[in-house]
Structures are given as C-alpha cells and as structure tokens.
Design a protein around this motif. Structure first.
Motif, mmCIF file in Angstrom:
data_model
loop_
_atom_site.group_PDB
_atom_site.id
_atom_site.type_symbol
_atom_site.label_atom_id
_atom_site.label_comp_id
_atom_site.label_asym_id
_atom_site.label_seq_id
_atom_site.Cartn_x
_atom_site.Cartn_y
_atom_site.Cartn_z
ATOM 1 N N GLU A 67 0.838 -1.205 0.000
ATOM 2 C CA GLU A 67 0.000 0.000 0.000
ATOM 3 C C GLU A 67 0.871 1.253 0.000
ATOM 4 O O GLU A 67 0.549 2.245 -0.651
ATOM 5 C CB GLU A 67 -0.927 -0.011 1.216
ATOM 6 N N GLU A 68 1.973 1.197 0.756
ATOM 7 C CA GLU A 68 2.911 2.330 0.771
ATOM 8 C C GLU A 68 3.512 2.548 -0.615
ATOM 9 O O GLU A 68 3.611 3.683 -1.090
ATOM 10 C CB GLU A 68 4.038 2.048 1.773
ATOM 11 N N ALA A 69 3.930 1.466 -1.255
ATOM 12 C CA ALA A 69 4.530 1.556 -2.589
ATOM 13 C C ALA A 69 3.525 2.108 -3.589
ATOM 14 O O ALA A 69 3.869 2.922 -4.454
ATOM 15 C CB ALA A 69 5.033 0.183 -3.033
ATOM 16 N N LYS A 70 2.279 1.684 -3.468
ATOM 17 C CA LYS A 70 1.231 2.209 -4.353
ATOM 18 C C LYS A 70 1.066 3.709 -4.161
ATOM 19 O O LYS A 70 0.905 4.459 -5.135
ATOM 20 C CB LYS A 70 -0.101 1.500 -4.073
ATOM 21 N N ALA A 71 1.086 4.143 -2.906
ATOM 22 C CA ALA A 71 0.928 5.573 -2.621
ATOM 23 C C ALA A 71 2.079 6.383 -3.209
ATOM 24 O O ALA A 71 1.872 7.447 -3.801
ATOM 25 C CB ALA A 71 0.838 5.795 -1.110
ATOM 26 N N VAL A 72 3.313 5.875 -3.056
ATOM 27 C CA VAL A 72 4.481 6.574 -3.604
ATOM 28 C C VAL A 72 4.397 6.645 -5.126
ATOM 29 O O VAL A 72 4.619 7.693 -5.738
ATOM 30 C CB VAL A 72 5.786 5.864 -3.182
ATOM 31 N N LEU A 73 4.042 5.522 -5.762
ATOM 32 C CA LEU A 73 3.950 5.485 -7.218
ATOM 33 C C LEU A 73 2.836 6.391 -7.709
ATOM 34 O O LEU A 73 2.978 7.084 -8.726
ATOM 35 C CB LEU A 73 3.720 4.045 -7.691
ATOM 36 N N ILE A 91 -2.084 2.224 -11.482
ATOM 37 C CA ILE A 91 -1.779 1.441 -10.283
ATOM 38 C C ILE A 91 -2.499 0.099 -10.320
ATOM 39 O O ILE A 91 -1.922 -0.948 -9.990
ATOM 40 C CB ILE A 91 -2.185 2.218 -9.010
ATOM 41 N N ASN A 92 -3.758 0.116 -10.737
ATOM 42 C CA ASN A 92 -4.539 -1.131 -10.796
ATOM 43 C C ASN A 92 -3.968 -2.127 -11.792
ATOM 44 O O ASN A 92 -4.198 -3.336 -11.676
ATOM 45 C CB ASN A 92 -5.990 -0.820 -11.161
ATOM 46 N N ARG A 93 -3.225 -1.641 -12.771
ATOM 47 C CA ARG A 93 -2.656 -2.504 -13.801
ATOM 48 C C ARG A 93 -1.185 -2.856 -13.535
ATOM 49 O O ARG A 93 -0.530 -3.426 -14.393
ATOM 50 C CB ARG A 93 -2.752 -1.810 -15.169
ATOM 51 N N SER A 94 -0.689 -2.477 -12.369
ATOM 52 C CA SER A 94 0.753 -2.587 -12.130
ATOM 53 C C SER A 94 1.099 -3.481 -10.947
ATOM 54 O O SER A 94 2.047 -3.202 -10.208
ATOM 55 C CB SER A 94 1.345 -1.178 -11.908
ATOM 56 N N GLU A 123 11.209 6.787 4.932
ATOM 57 C CA GLU A 123 12.293 5.910 4.488
ATOM 58 C C GLU A 123 11.895 5.148 3.232
ATOM 59 O O GLU A 123 12.709 4.951 2.325
ATOM 60 C CB GLU A 123 12.669 4.935 5.611
ATOM 61 N N ILE A 124 10.641 4.735 3.174
ATOM 62 C CA ILE A 124 10.149 4.045 1.976
ATOM 63 C C ILE A 124 10.156 4.998 0.791
ATOM 64 O O ILE A 124 10.597 4.653 -0.309
ATOM 65 C CB ILE A 124 8.738 3.484 2.231
ATOM 66 N N ARG A 125 9.679 6.202 1.026
ATOM 67 C CA ARG A 125 9.652 7.192 -0.047
ATOM 68 C C ARG A 125 11.060 7.520 -0.534
ATOM 69 O O ARG A 125 11.318 7.591 -1.737
ATOM 70 C CB ARG A 125 8.962 8.469 0.453
ATOM 71 N N ASP A 126 11.989 7.697 0.406
ATOM 72 C CA ASP A 126 13.365 8.039 0.040
ATOM 73 C C ASP A 126 14.056 6.912 -0.723
ATOM 74 O O ASP A 126 14.971 7.152 -1.514
ATOM 75 C CB ASP A 126 14.179 8.383 1.290
ATOM 76 N N ALA A 127 13.626 5.676 -0.467
ATOM 77 C CA ALA A 127 14.223 4.545 -1.175
ATOM 78 C C ALA A 127 13.655 4.387 -2.578
ATOM 79 O O ALA A 127 14.364 3.991 -3.504
ATOM 80 C CB ALA A 127 13.996 3.253 -0.383
ATOM 81 N N LEU A 128 12.379 4.732 -2.765
ATOM 82 C CA LEU A 128 11.712 4.463 -4.051
ATOM 83 C C LEU A 128 11.743 5.641 -5.027
ATOM 84 O O LEU A 128 11.825 5.431 -6.233
ATOM 85 C CB LEU A 128 10.264 4.039 -3.805
ATOM 86 N N ILE A 129 11.653 6.872 -4.513
ATOM 87 C CA ILE A 129 11.566 8.024 -5.412
ATOM 88 C C ILE A 129 12.783 8.143 -6.342
ATOM 89 O O ILE A 129 12.628 8.324 -7.560
ATOM 90 C CB ILE A 129 11.359 9.334 -4.617
ATOM 91 N N PRO A 130 14.030 8.030 -5.817
ATOM 92 C CA PRO A 130 15.180 8.113 -6.742
ATOM 93 C C PRO A 130 15.144 7.028 -7.813
ATOM 94 O O PRO A 130 15.543 7.258 -8.952
ATOM 95 C CB PRO A 130 16.392 7.928 -5.810
ATOM 96 N N TYR A 131 14.657 5.854 -7.446
ATOM 97 C CA TYR A 131 14.558 4.754 -8.401
ATOM 98 C C TYR A 131 13.536 5.078 -9.489
ATOM 99 O O TYR A 131 13.781 4.889 -10.684
ATOM 100 C CB TYR A 131 14.166 3.480 -7.646
#
Length: 484
Positions: A67-73, A91-94, A123-131
């Motif tokens: 759910e966190e990853a979905k929110a960031v994306l 998001i629903n297709r990913s 921390e989750i956001r900081d790990a995923l956003i640069p990617y």
C-alpha cells in the motif's frame, strides 16, 4: 512506408487518437532490447543484489508496504502530469511492478528487516523516489507502459475503431534506446568507449576501482549526462579525495556519487569548501561531516539563501543554537523542505493540535517533510476515530515524534493487535512508541512469552527492555506472584 508497428505512442495519446480518427490503430510494440528494459529495474542509486527473500518478511507487513509503494507510485505519476483517474488506473494494472518495488525495499534495507525493524513512510519514499526518477529519465513518456507491462517490455494493445479519417502525422521509429535523446546517447557511449590503449576512459576505470560497476555508472549518466564528461584529475578525483579526507569511508563513495553526481562538477575552492564553512557557521557539527554528507550529499549543492532560510525558520520556532546544530547534523535533508510549502504549514497544523512544535522539530524533523493531506491528517483522523481526544493525540505526538512517519496501514495492523492484548487505551498515550516496534518480530513474540508465563508487564516494559532486561522483569513479576 512506415507502419504503425514502428510508432511509440503513449496510452493517453492512443485514447485521443482512437476518439478522433477513423483509421484503425493497430497493436504497437515498443521495440527496444530486453536488456535495456531490465537494466534500470535492477540498478539504481542504492546497492541492490536482489537476494533478499520476501519469505523472510511477514505477509501482513508485505501487504502494508504494498500500500505504501502504491501511494508513492501514485504521487510520482501525478507529479508527471497524470490525472487522479489515470494514475489510479495505472496502479490497478501494475501489480507486478508494485511487488517489484516492495522487493526492492527489502533488498535496499536488508539489514533493517533482519533485525525486525520496520521502515517509516519517509524511508520508503526516500528509497523508491530516486529509483522511479531514474526510470523516468530512461523511459520518459512511456513510463506508464513500462510500469504496467513489468517485467516485460511494454506493449500497447490494439485499438479497433472506425470513424472519420483524419491524417495522423507519422514519424520514423525511435532508436532502440527509445526515449534517450542524442545527448544522453553520446554520454552513455562515452562510459564504455574503449580508447586506443584498449581500456575504458581513465575516469571510468577510477570509478570502477572505487566499487562502482559499469551499469551503475550508466544509470548515473542517464540521470545526469554531464557526469560522463567530468575529467578524472580536474573533477572526480579531487572531490573523492576530499570526501575521504573528511572521513567518509571508501565504501560509501559510490552511494554518495550516485545520489548527487553534481558534486563532482562543483569547484572545491569556490563552492564546496565555502559552503561547508557557511554551514558550520549555521550549526553543522564539523566533526560529523562524513555522516552528514552520506545521509544527504545534496546539502552541499544548495544556495546560501536557501540554507539560511531554513536555519532562520528553526530559530524562529524557538530552537537553540545547539538544537539547530543537532537537527542539521542528524537530519540534513530538512534543508530540502520548502519553508513556505512544507515547514510552515506543518507547524501551523501541529500547533492547532496543541503540540510543542519546537520539541517536535528537534526530536523528529522528518515529520515536517510529510504531506499534511496525504499523511498527517489521515493519521490524526485515525486516532480520533479510535476514541483518542485531541489532547491525547498531541501528547502522543510530543512523546514520540516519529508517530506520524508510519503508514496508516501499519498503524491499523498494530492497533488491531493492541485490542487483543487487554491493555487500556491509556497505555498508548503513555507509550506511543508501541507503534514503532515490529509487530511480527517484537510485539507478538514478547506478548506470547509474557502470556505463556501468566504475568503482565507494563506495555513499555514488555517492548523497550533488552532481551536480558525483559527476562529479568518476567522473573521478578513471577516471584511477586509466588510471594503473594
């Protein structure tokens, strides 16, 4: 004649064309090598070997992190211009890509999971956003197709519709690198260019010796093409040696350069050293520069007015010079928060709750980087719905500044388990740190041990004590029961 099979057309444009033309739009295959698609999915700014197993992480935690990853994306896609509806549809297709993001979190922060510590929202956001930014740099307008098609190269499905014919401009097929412009292509070619001596360029060899593999250098170059043109002796080596002299471990240099390759393009004598001197005057502990730069290398690239504005705000909130120094040293990325768009609105919100903003800024400055609408308000409403008064919520936030940095999904899971433990709600007001402990690795195991012994410790005793302290507390409690 060039067929539609050669075109690259994003989904949104296809939808527009299908409504405005009478010509059938056929299935479009985006033709670039499988290797190109997977390279960014494997590498980014952090060292990831992909060997961490999802099976080591409790299913409830994986569900919360999805759910966190979905929110960031979702937020990232909306920042790229997608509407709420289009972002939600993507998001629903990913599902596979979301799983990939969660798996990536576990690889990047493997050591955290192995000791039972959960990641905060920031921390989750900081790990995923640069990617995600690296992927966007590489795939540009077709990022949505990449995300929806993961782990396969994107395919835009056939759209059959017949309406009035309207000429559609046809352009030649893009090169295999799809969205990379000529500047990036030249920079990437330079990374692997074999010179007359049969070797890679000197600056690339130097970076490899530092521990950066070629693919990682390519990822940096896609994001910042100028990096490929920095000279070894004039740019890269002086900065690296400067960082080493500050006490930065050699093993951390690749991560720092990945996060902020622009550092190599900044003059040491004219910019870096004067900026550091200025920051030391503002309060940064000069003995801690190695840690500060590793945590947030971009700090050295901000303008002096921006640095001064943030520090002035901290003083305005009542922090002493010593406290400002500790905040800048522990959380240098607070400089990246806009004073007017982030810090001041968050301050006003917490003050309206009755929270001592100065204390909260000192204890957990990361909280002020959260979105009020997406993170802070939902957390407040969650606690209100559970029967906590605003005064109690303010007390909890004051006692445990990191409370709002956890996702709503994690708060819900821990609240639901708390209800089964038999503690009064007031225990959470006294010890809101409960929400910071791992449900599967700390809370459940210790509660099970305590229950099995037939005794009950205070919530903070059950969780905050070391293993040895916990066992001693259980023995003392048992002895009291026997004596009575």
């Amino acid at each position: 004649m060039i067929s539609f099979m050669q075109l690259r057309i994003p989904n949104a444009k296809l939808a527009f064309l299908s409504r405005t033309s009478r010509v059938p739009l056929y299935r479009i295959v985006l033709s670039f090598p499988q290797k190109v698609f997977f390279c960014a999915a494997k590498y980014s700014e952090s060292e990831v070997d992909g060997s961490f197993s999802l099976r080591l992480v409790p299913p409830t935690l994986v569900a919360a992190e999805k759910e966190e990853a979905k929110a960031v994306l979702t937020l990232f896609l909306k920042k790229q211009g997608l509407s709420n509806a289009l972002a939600a549809r993507a998001i629903n297709r990913s599902e596979s890509f979301i799983d990939h993001l969660v798996s990536r979190l576990h690889s990047v922060h493997k050591s955290r999971y192995l000791v039972g510590r959960e990641l905060t929202t920031l921390e989750i956001r900081d790990a995923l956003i640069p990617y995600l930014e690296a992927l966007h740099e590489e795939y540009g307008s077709i990022l949505v197709d990449v995300v929806e098609s993961f782990p396969y190269p994107p395919v835009v499905e056939k759209i059959e519709e017949t309406v009035e014919k309207v000429p559609i401009p046809v352009t030649p097929a893009s090169p295999p690198s799809a969205v990379l412009d000529s500047k990036k292509l030249k920079a990437l070619a330079r990374v692997t260019d074999i010179g007359p001596t049969g070797k890679l360029p000197p600056h690339i060899l130097y970076l490899v010796e530092l521990g950066m593999d070629i693919e990682r250098i390519r990822v940096i170059t896609r994001k910042f093409p100028a990096f490929a043109y920095y000279s070894l002796e004039g740019k890269i080596k002086p900065v690296v040696e400067f960082l080493l002299d500050l006490g930065v471990p050699r093993s951390q240099i690749p991560t720092i350069l990945s996060k902020r390759p622009q550092l190599c393009g900044i003059s040491l004598s004219d910019n870096l050293i004067p900026t550091m001197t200025f920051l030391e005057e503002l309060g940064v502990d000069k003995e801690q520069w190695a840690k500060v730069i590793y945590r947030f290398p971009a700090l050295l690239t901000y303008s002096r007015p921006k640095l001064r504005a943030t520090v002035d705000f901290l003083y305005e909130m009542g922090l002493s010079a010593e406290c400002v120094s500790k905040v800048l040293t522990r959380c240098p990325n607070i400089i990246s928060y806009s004073v007017e768009d982030k810090l001041r609105p968050a301050t006003e919100y917490f003050r309206s709750m009755g929270v001592d903003v100065g204390v909260l800024l000192y204890r957990c400055p990361q909280t002020f980087g959260l979105s009020i609408e997406a993170n802070i308000k939902p957390a407040t409403e969650f606690f209100k719905d559970k029967g906590f008064s605003m005064t109690e919520i303010a007390t909890m936030v004051s006692r445990y500044g990191a409370l709002y940095t956890f996702s709503l999904a994690k708060l819900v899971l821990k609240w639901e388990f708390f209800l089964t433990m038999g503690y009064p709600r007031a225990e959470l007001v006294k010890f809101p740190q409960y929400f910071g402990y791992s449900l599967e690795e700390r809370i459940k195991p210790r509660f099970a041990i305590m229950t099995d012994k037939g005794v009950k410790l205070l919530l903070n005793q059950m969780l905050s004590l070391s293993e040895d302290g916990f066992n001693k507390a259980l023995k003392r409690k048992l002895q009291k029961l026997i004596d009575n």
